[in-house]
Design a protein around this motif. Structure first.
Motif, PDB file in Angstrom:
ATOM      1  N   THR A  60      89.881  80.008  88.461  1.00  0.00           N
ATOM      2  CA  THR A  60      89.433  81.270  89.045  1.00  0.00           C
ATOM      3  C   THR A  60      90.529  82.321  88.947  1.00  0.00           C
ATOM      4  O   THR A  60      90.285  83.479  88.625  1.00  0.00           O
ATOM      5  CB  THR A  60      89.068  81.066  90.530  1.00  0.00           C
ATOM      6  N   LYS A 120      89.872  74.064  89.869  1.00  0.00           N
ATOM      7  CA  LYS A 120      88.853  75.118  89.921  1.00  0.00           C
ATOM      8  C   LYS A 120      89.457  76.443  90.401  1.00  0.00           C
ATOM      9  O   LYS A 120      89.166  77.502  89.865  1.00  0.00           O
ATOM     10  CB  LYS A 120      87.733  74.685  90.877  1.00  0.00           C
ATOM     11  N   GLU A 121      90.311  76.329  91.411  1.00  0.00           N
ATOM     12  CA  GLU A 121      90.927  77.546  91.939  1.00  0.00           C
ATOM     13  C   GLU A 121      91.883  78.165  90.919  1.00  0.00           C
ATOM     14  O   GLU A 121      91.981  79.382  90.801  1.00  0.00           O
ATOM     15  CB  GLU A 121      91.672  77.228  93.238  1.00  0.00           C
ATOM     16  N   GLU A 157      90.790  83.594  85.483  1.00  0.00           N
ATOM     17  CA  GLU A 157      89.663  84.475  85.206  1.00  0.00           C
ATOM     18  C   GLU A 157      89.926  85.865  85.787  1.00  0.00           C
ATOM     19  O   GLU A 157      89.672  86.888  85.146  1.00  0.00           O
ATOM     20  CB  GLU A 157      88.409  83.868  85.850  1.00  0.00           C
ATOM     21  N   ALA A 158      90.464  85.858  87.002  1.00  0.00           N
ATOM     22  CA  ALA A 158      90.742  87.132  87.669  1.00  0.00           C
ATOM     23  C   ALA A 158      91.841  87.900  86.946  1.00  0.00           C
ATOM     24  O   ALA A 158      91.780  89.120  86.812  1.00  0.00           O
ATOM     25  CB  ALA A 158      91.134  86.882  89.116  1.00  0.00           C
ATOM     26  N   PHE A 187      90.002  83.734  99.662  1.00  0.00           N
ATOM     27  CA  PHE A 187      90.313  83.652 101.084  1.00  0.00           C
ATOM     28  C   PHE A 187      91.253  84.774 101.483  1.00  0.00           C
ATOM     29  O   PHE A 187      92.175  85.125 100.741  1.00  0.00           O
ATOM     30  CB  PHE A 187      90.965  82.296 101.383  1.00  0.00           C
ATOM     31  N   ARG A 232      97.320  84.555  95.980  1.00  0.00           N
ATOM     32  CA  ARG A 232      97.205  84.009  97.328  1.00  0.00           C
ATOM     33  C   ARG A 232      95.736  83.900  97.726  1.00  0.00           C
ATOM     34  O   ARG A 232      95.313  82.901  98.300  1.00  0.00           O
ATOM     35  CB  ARG A 232      97.964  84.889  98.315  1.00  0.00           C
ATOM     36  N   ALA A 233      94.961  84.948  97.429  1.00  0.00           N
ATOM     37  CA  ALA A 233      93.543  84.921  97.784  1.00  0.00           C
ATOM     38  C   ALA A 233      92.816  83.805  97.039  1.00  0.00           C
ATOM     39  O   ALA A 233      91.864  83.228  97.535  1.00  0.00           O
ATOM     40  CB  ALA A 233      92.899  86.271  97.486  1.00  0.00           C
ATOM     41  N   CYS A 234      93.272  83.519  95.811  1.00  0.00           N
ATOM     42  CA  CYS A 234      92.611  82.493  94.993  1.00  0.00           C
ATOM     43  C   CYS A 234      93.007  81.082  95.421  1.00  0.00           C
ATOM     44  O   CYS A 234      92.173  80.183  95.467  1.00  0.00           O
ATOM     45  CB  CYS A 234      93.002  82.635  93.526  1.00  0.00           C
ATOM     46  N   MET A 294      92.909  93.773  97.526  1.00  0.00           N
ATOM     47  CA  MET A 294      92.954  92.886  96.360  1.00  0.00           C
ATOM     48  C   MET A 294      91.941  91.758  96.504  1.00  0.00           C
ATOM     49  O   MET A 294      91.206  91.447  95.564  1.00  0.00           O
ATOM     50  CB  MET A 294      94.375  92.328  96.201  1.00  0.00           C
ATOM     51  N   LEU A 329      84.715  89.118  90.361  1.00  0.00           N
ATOM     52  CA  LEU A 329      84.350  87.788  89.853  1.00  0.00           C
ATOM     53  C   LEU A 329      83.058  87.269  90.480  1.00  0.00           C
ATOM     54  O   LEU A 329      82.645  86.144  90.217  1.00  0.00           O
ATOM     55  CB  LEU A 329      85.475  86.803  90.114  1.00  0.00           C
ATOM     56  N   LEU A 383      96.630  88.511  94.714  1.00  0.00           N
ATOM     57  CA  LEU A 383      95.506  87.877  94.041  1.00  0.00           C
ATOM     58  C   LEU A 383      95.653  86.359  94.041  1.00  0.00           C
ATOM     59  O   LEU A 383      94.729  85.631  94.401  1.00  0.00           O
ATOM     60  CB  LEU A 383      95.403  88.389  92.603  1.00  0.00           C
ATOM     61  N   VAL A 397      95.183  79.893  98.122  1.00  0.00           N
ATOM     62  CA  VAL A 397      95.441  79.444  99.496  1.00  0.00           C
ATOM     63  C   VAL A 397      94.191  79.665 100.325  1.00  0.00           C
ATOM     64  O   VAL A 397      93.658  80.760 100.364  1.00  0.00           O
ATOM     65  CB  VAL A 397      96.627  80.210 100.115  1.00  0.00           C
ATOM     66  N   LYS A 398      93.748  78.602 100.994  1.00  0.00           N
ATOM     67  CA  LYS A 398      92.504  78.719 101.731  1.00  0.00           C
ATOM     68  C   LYS A 398      92.697  78.533 103.221  1.00  0.00           C
ATOM     69  O   LYS A 398      91.746  78.357 103.966  1.00  0.00           O
ATOM     70  CB  LYS A 398      91.487  77.689 101.203  1.00  0.00           C
ATOM     71  N   ASP A 399      93.948  78.556 103.644  1.00  0.00           N
ATOM     72  CA  ASP A 399      94.174  78.426 105.074  1.00  0.00           C
ATOM     73  C   ASP A 399      95.451  79.168 105.419  1.00  0.00           C
ATOM     74  O   ASP A 399      96.470  78.998 104.757  1.00  0.00           O
ATOM     75  CB  ASP A 399      94.315  76.955 105.451  1.00  0.00           C
TER      76      ASP A 399
END
Lengths: 281, 392
Positions: B23, B19-20, B26-27, A174, B45-47, A17, A25, B43, B49-51
């Motif tokens: 995104t 911004k996230e 958009e996804a 991430f 989570r990937a958008c 995913m 994107l 999806l 969460v950055k840690d």
């Protein structure tokens, strides 16, 4: 175009995913995870699966953001000027393109790997913000702006040595590659050693996960070590019985040097096994 | 609908930005998650969460928010492995805490209570409500431990806090070292960098090339210089124990940041004030000590010195011989500090106490006077000012 893993790479659902979101994107994808869980391999496999050219940029501690874009070789220009070389008049002859430029200029959409971004200086990611966001940069020497013809799929890996700046993180997807569980690990081994005897695999995985459980190891063996070890086991034709023991955790598995890469870890492991044996008798 | 989800995440302390969020929209619009909750979970989570240390927090908010919408994917289920309880427990309790533990029936009793609570949680989990929330942390809160309280041995990772260990579910094994949150400190410390050219010649030295080419009658003579490296040298003195316990976290962060930022870093510990000796290892503070005088002779005067301490003590500990709380000191602390100041002109004192409280303590005022006003609060701003002073 969707990435669903390849015949040599097992991708979990969440990883797929994340990769597909990044590709669709056209945003960078930041990958973290234990060493040896296939972060760098991911970029190679994505490129292979999608049939895109791969451009790699391996970041070092001395790397500067500029080097990924281009480098101006002033020294050879100076030398050439002395020799009366005609190329001297065009500064563009001395601009060496970096991997980012190559990926931007690529005729077909490319895959760009920025490997181990955390190795570089703490400001390094900040210097790449515009390049990641707009996918363009300016070449001062020739006064041209390089724009990506096709936004490449960017895969950035980090080993968590340094924390990355927020502004940088906001621009990325991430994903953290978790250490695979037994089931996934079996699948991974399956794609690498398709002919492996089921019983040997079971036995080897048991030993492997047991070693990972040993408390106090400096570097736990990871997927890549397991694959190396299996390769050795197969090459040396080690019989399955050698891994088999009445008391698990009380034998030293053959060729354990492939799993434990650290002298202290080997010592610790041997000592634990020794103590377990003594306790038994 | 998603706005509320976003706000919930924000409320729970996840660092998410607009911004996230955009995104993610958009996804979703691009049809990425398909029509499954799993897909949307991965999806978002990937958008957002950055840690990886935030995964658990995200899981809980996601679970709470989408509860009842559909059966949740198996991977989200929280489990509490028994091995946690079997693992060796390690205590970092102060004396009062220990007394408190005793009053509650001793350590075994406490662990028993804890175990029962955890079992109860597991029971509830099997009972169908998968989302437990933060109940895992509450046993500690209830018993009034400080956040460093009970630490369950965790694969040798020293910097984890107990609350974290219990709280984490699926991602409990991820490293959550002090390194997190030190970025700001590092950026402030960056000011202190002084670049020097050492090592192999790799860069073109334009000035020297022009000069030597001219001297060479126009025949090109290329000169190279080594690349610049951070060559600043730092001596760090850290106050430990006593009143400094309240500031352990910020000091750990500072220490962690300095360790990676400077190549030439030497650190020593002291208690309350600097006297004739310091030590490098708190466990062996009684056997392995370094004479302060030796230090002054060992490290050249171009080292920059940073003291970290709250300077909160009895004024006698600074001004009088024999004033130390730990031992009999032949000479007053003030004398020793003055000696350091004489050898190292670039010295600052970082005080973790808030600046507006300094005036309440005589000892802080005295130390500040001794330091010639070069005392700064241990905040990003204070660090910035301190580094400016050091590079002046």
């Amino acid at each position: 175009m969707r990435f669903t893993g390849t015949d040599t790479y097992v991708a979990t659902d969440d990883l797929m995913m994340a990769v597909n979101a990044a590709i669709t994107l056209e945003r960078p994808l930041l990958i973290k995870g234990e060493p040896g869980t296939g972060k760098t391999m991911l970029a190679l496999e994505v490129a292979k699966a999608l049939g895109r050219p791969l451009h790699q940029w391996h970041v070092k501690s001395t790397a500067k953001a500029q080097q990924g874009l281009y480098e101006y070789d002033a020294v050879s220009r100076l030398r050439d000027s002395q020799l009366g070389d005609g190329r001297v008049h065009d500064i563009a002859n001395y601009i060496k393109r970096g991997p980012v430029w190559e990926a931007f200029e690529s005729g077909t959409p490319a895959v760009l790997l920025i490997d181990e971004i955390d190795k570089a200086d703490i400001e390094f990611p900040n210097d790449l913000l515009r390049e990641l966001d707009r996918m363009e940069f300016y070449v001062y020497e020739t006064q041209q702006t390089v724009r990506a013809r096709h936004r490449p799929a960017m895969i950035i890996t980090s080993n968590n040595e340094k924390e990355l700046p927020d502004a940088f993180l906001r621009r990325c997807f991430f994903h953290y590659i978790r250490f695979p569980d037994r089931e996934t690990m079996e699948k991974i081994v399956e794609v690498h050693f398709s002919g492996l005897k089921r019983s040997l695999l079971q036995q080897a995985l048991t030993v492997f996960f047991e070693i990972r459980e040993v408390p106090g190891l400096k570097k736990k063996p990871s997927t890549s070590e397991l694959l190396d070890w299996l390769k050795l086991l197969v090459a040396e034709d080690i019989p399955e019985e050698a891994l088999h023991s009445q008391d698990q955790g009380k034998i030293i598995p053959p060729l354990h040097g492939a799993l434990l890469k650290n002298e202290q870890d080997v010592h610790l492991f041997e000592r634990l096994v020794f103590m377990a044996r003594r306790g038994r008798s | 609908m998603l706005i509320e989800f976003f706000l919930k995440l924000k409320d729970s302390g996840l660092p998410v930005s607009v911004k996230e969020y955009l995104t993610l929209l958009e996804a979703v619009k691009a049809g990425l998650p398909g029509y499954s909750v799993d897909g949307f979970y991965y999806l978002s989570r990937a958008c957002l969460v950055k840690d990886e240390s935030n995964y658990d927090k995200f899981d809980r908010v996601f679970g709470a928010y989408f509860k009842g919408l559909t059966a949740l994917p198996e991977t989200l289920a929280a489990t509490i492995p028994e091995e946690w309880l079997r693992r060796q427990a390690e205590l970092l309790l102060s004396d009062e805490d220990k007394a408190l533990v005793e009053s509650l029936g001793g350590w075994d009793k406490l662990m028993e209570t804890l175990r029962r609570r955890l079992e109860e949680q597991k029971g509830r989990h099997q009972g169908g409500s998968k989302w437990i929330g933060t109940a895992g942390t509450s046993p500690f809160g209830a018993y009034g431990f400080n956040p460093e309280g009970v630490r369950i041995g965790q694969d040798g990772s020293r910097n984890r806090r107990a609350v974290k260990v219990w709280d984490e579910r699926q991602y409990r094994n991820l490293d959550d070292s002090v390194e997190l949150g030190t970025r700001n400190i590092k950026v402030a410390l960056k000011r202190l960098r002084r670049f020097a050219r050492e090592g192999a010649a790799e860069e073109l030295d334009l000035d020297d090339t022009i000069r030597s080419t001219a001297r060479n009658a126009g025949w090109l003579d290329i000169r190279m210089v080594p690349e610049r490296h951070n060559a600043v040298k730092v001596l760090l003195f850290l106050d430990v124990g006593g009143s400094m316990d309240d500031h352990v976290k910020v000091c750990e962060e500072l220490f962690s940041a300095t360790r990676t930022e400077f190549k030439h870093l030497e650190y020593f510990y002291f208690h309350n004030f600097l006297y004739e000796s310091v030590w490098k290892d708190n466990r062996r503070r009684n056997s392995e000590r370094f004479g302060t005088l030796t230090l002054l002779h060992t490290f050249p005067h171009d080292y920059k010195v940073i003291f970290v301490g709250d300077a909160t003590m009895s004024p006698y500990e600074i001004a009088y011989p024999g004033g130390s709380v730990e031992h009999h000191n032949e000479e007053a602390g003030a004398v020793w500090l003055q000696r350091v100041l004489d050898v190292y002109p670039r010295t600052v004192w970082l005080n973790p106490q808030p600046e507006d409280r300094w005036d309440y303590y005589d000892s802080v005022r005295m130390t500040r006077q001794l330091m010639g006003d070069r005392m700064y609060p241990l905040t990003i701003d204070g660090l910035d000012r301190a580094m400016k002073e050091l590079t002046r």
